[in-house]
Design an enzyme around this catalytic site. Sequence first.
Site, PDB file in Angstrom:
ATOM      1  N   ASP A 132       1.482  -0.982   6.521  1.00 56.97           N
ATOM      2  CA  ASP A 132       2.130  -0.502   5.290  1.00 56.97           C
ATOM      3  C   ASP A 132       3.532  -1.090   5.214  1.00 56.97           C
ATOM      4  OD1 ASP A 132       1.181   1.836   3.173  1.00 56.97           O
ATOM      5  OD2 ASP A 132       3.350   1.471   3.182  1.00 56.97           O
ATOM      6  N   ASP A 159       4.931  -6.303   5.183  1.00 57.42           N
ATOM      7  CA  ASP A 159       4.325  -6.629   3.892  1.00 57.42           C
ATOM      8  C   ASP A 159       2.995  -7.335   4.174  1.00 57.42           C
ATOM      9  OD1 ASP A 159       3.626  -7.706   1.423  1.00 57.42           O
ATOM     10  OD2 ASP A 159       5.722  -8.018   0.848  1.00 57.42           O
ATOM     11  N   CYS A 229      -6.914   3.697  -7.376  1.00 53.73           N
ATOM     12  CA  CYS A 229      -7.109   4.980  -8.056  1.00 53.73           C
ATOM     13  C   CYS A 229      -6.609   4.831  -9.489  1.00 53.73           C
ATOM     14  CB  CYS A 229      -6.420   6.120  -7.320  1.00 53.73           C
ATOM     15  SG  CYS A 229      -4.704   5.803  -6.958  1.00 53.73           S
TER      16      CYS A 229
HETATM   17  C1  LIG Z   1      -2.701   3.629  -2.745  1.00 55.65           C
HETATM   18  S1  LIG Z   1      -1.510   3.777  -1.501  1.00 55.65           S
HETATM   19  C2  LIG Z   1      -2.499   3.770  -0.064  1.00 55.65           C
HETATM   20  C3  LIG Z   1      -3.116   5.077   0.281  1.00 55.65           C
HETATM   21  C4  LIG Z   1      -3.832   5.040   1.618  1.00 55.65           C
HETATM   22  N1  LIG Z   1      -4.777   3.947   1.693  1.00 55.65           N
HETATM   23  C5  LIG Z   1      -4.568   6.337   1.884  1.00 55.65           C
HETATM   24  O1  LIG Z   1      -5.763   6.421   1.588  1.00 55.65           O
HETATM   25  O2  LIG Z   1      -3.934   7.267   2.389  1.00 55.65           O
HETATM   26  C6  LIG Z   1      -0.831   2.177  -1.427  1.00 55.65           C
HETATM   27  C7  LIG Z   1       0.040   1.927  -0.225  1.00 55.65           C
HETATM   28  O3  LIG Z   1       0.373   0.540  -0.221  1.00 55.65           O
HETATM   29  C8  LIG Z   1       1.657   0.389   0.332  1.00 55.65           C
HETATM   30  N2  LIG Z   1       2.095  -0.966  -0.084  1.00 55.65           N
HETATM   31  C9  LIG Z   1       2.562  -1.348  -1.292  1.00 55.65           C
HETATM   32  N3  LIG Z   1       2.782  -2.675  -1.313  1.00 55.65           N
HETATM   33  C10 LIG Z   1       2.425  -3.144  -0.076  1.00 55.65           C
HETATM   34  C11 LIG Z   1       2.434  -4.432   0.542  1.00 55.65           C
HETATM   35  N4  LIG Z   1       2.846  -5.498  -0.126  1.00 55.65           N
HETATM   36  N5  LIG Z   1       2.018  -4.525   1.827  1.00 55.65           N
HETATM   37  C12 LIG Z   1       1.604  -3.425   2.507  1.00 55.65           C
HETATM   38  N6  LIG Z   1       1.607  -2.181   1.976  1.00 55.65           N
HETATM   39  C13 LIG Z   1       2.001  -2.050   0.707  1.00 55.65           C
HETATM   40  C14 LIG Z   1       2.421   1.564  -0.211  1.00 55.65           C
HETATM   41  O4  LIG Z   1       3.514   1.874   0.604  1.00 55.65           O
HETATM   42  C15 LIG Z   1       1.363   2.660  -0.207  1.00 55.65           C
HETATM   43  O5  LIG Z   1       1.454   3.408   0.983  1.00 55.65           O
END
Ligand SMILES: C[S@@+](CC[C@H](N)C(=O)[O-])C[C@H]1O[C@@H](n2cnc3c(N)ncnc32)[C@H](O)[C@@H]1O
Length: 300
Positions: A132, A159, A229
């Site tokens: 994350d 990232d 979602c």
């Molecule tokens: C939809 S949420 C994920 C929810 C998680 N999969 C769960 O079921 O609990 C999206 C996540 O992507 C992370 N995120 C956003 N951009 C990202 C990136 N470029 N690389 C890695 N993580 C990222 C955010 O911090 C967030 O926690």
Amino acid sequence: MIQRYIQFLGLDDTVNLLKANEKPLIPSIRVNMLKISALDLKQRLEEKGFELEQIEWVPYGFNVIRESHNLGSSHEFLQGYYYLQNVASMLSAIILDPKPNEIVIDMCAAPGSKSTHVAQLMRNEGSLILIDKYKNRIPALETNLRRMGIINSIVLNMDSINLPKLKIYADKILLDAPCTGEGLIKQDPSRKKSKKMRDIEKMASIQKKLLKTGLNSLKEGGMLLYCTCSIAPEENELVVNEILSELDNFGITKISKNYGLKGLTEIFGNKLIEDLKLSQRLYPHIHDTIGFYFCLIKKN
Ligand SMILES: C[S@@+](CC[C@H](N)C(=O)[O-])C[C@H]1O[C@@H](n2cnc3c(N)ncnc32)[C@H](O)[C@@H]1O
């Protein structure tokens, strides 16, 4: 947004969707089979006055029809016997179908709803790499991993665009992409007004970059599940359509069961890859879940 819904849902379904978004979600739990059987947990919670109903799609998932105390602070919750999770979210790990001996990457893992489920299906074996980007989201992920007793994972705060630098090729990848959360209005009504068209465009651009990176980190024969979602075609079919049109050696794969409606193959006057009909959409007014999209992609 309502005008856009009418374009891809039609008027009647749009009205039904808006009405369904006003009704609260029935809480649901996923039993952590690493710690307790579904039957034992059901008995324990029912003895405490909870009323549970089996979820058709998930043999170890229950809708909570009556909550005798707070589901998030029971002894069983704190011991990691269950995770509070919507059924749409539970389906992600089930569709990805990770195996105990595999290398699995969750590219957007925090707070770990799907990661802890993936670990459960891997029987806490194999290698699970959880990424994350945002540091402030890592403690919740680590707390959930500890509570659920997950020991086959490592957490990386980075990232996911930089995934190729790790030089790891995975059997399975979950890309639960950051999105506008248009499908979460049932859960969080503030999203009705907080998301604009420019948010969708910004997210779509990030989603495309992450999807391309993820696909390039698969082993031959490996599978990536792209999910959001959101019900916005711009964050779903249009993302997959653009990236798969650029890359060779990847194909959309049929999901083993029909949970939702077929993905769109034509939208806003554009004809898309025909196989997008193999992806699936869940809607609050039809499936009584949050709005969700799944597309399973295989590297040939
Ligand atoms: C939809 S949420 C994920 C929810 C998680 N999969 C769960 O079921 O609990 C999206 C996540 O992507 C992370 N995120 C956003 N951009 C990202 C990136 N470029 N690389 C890695 N993580 C990222 C955010 O911090 C967030 O926690």
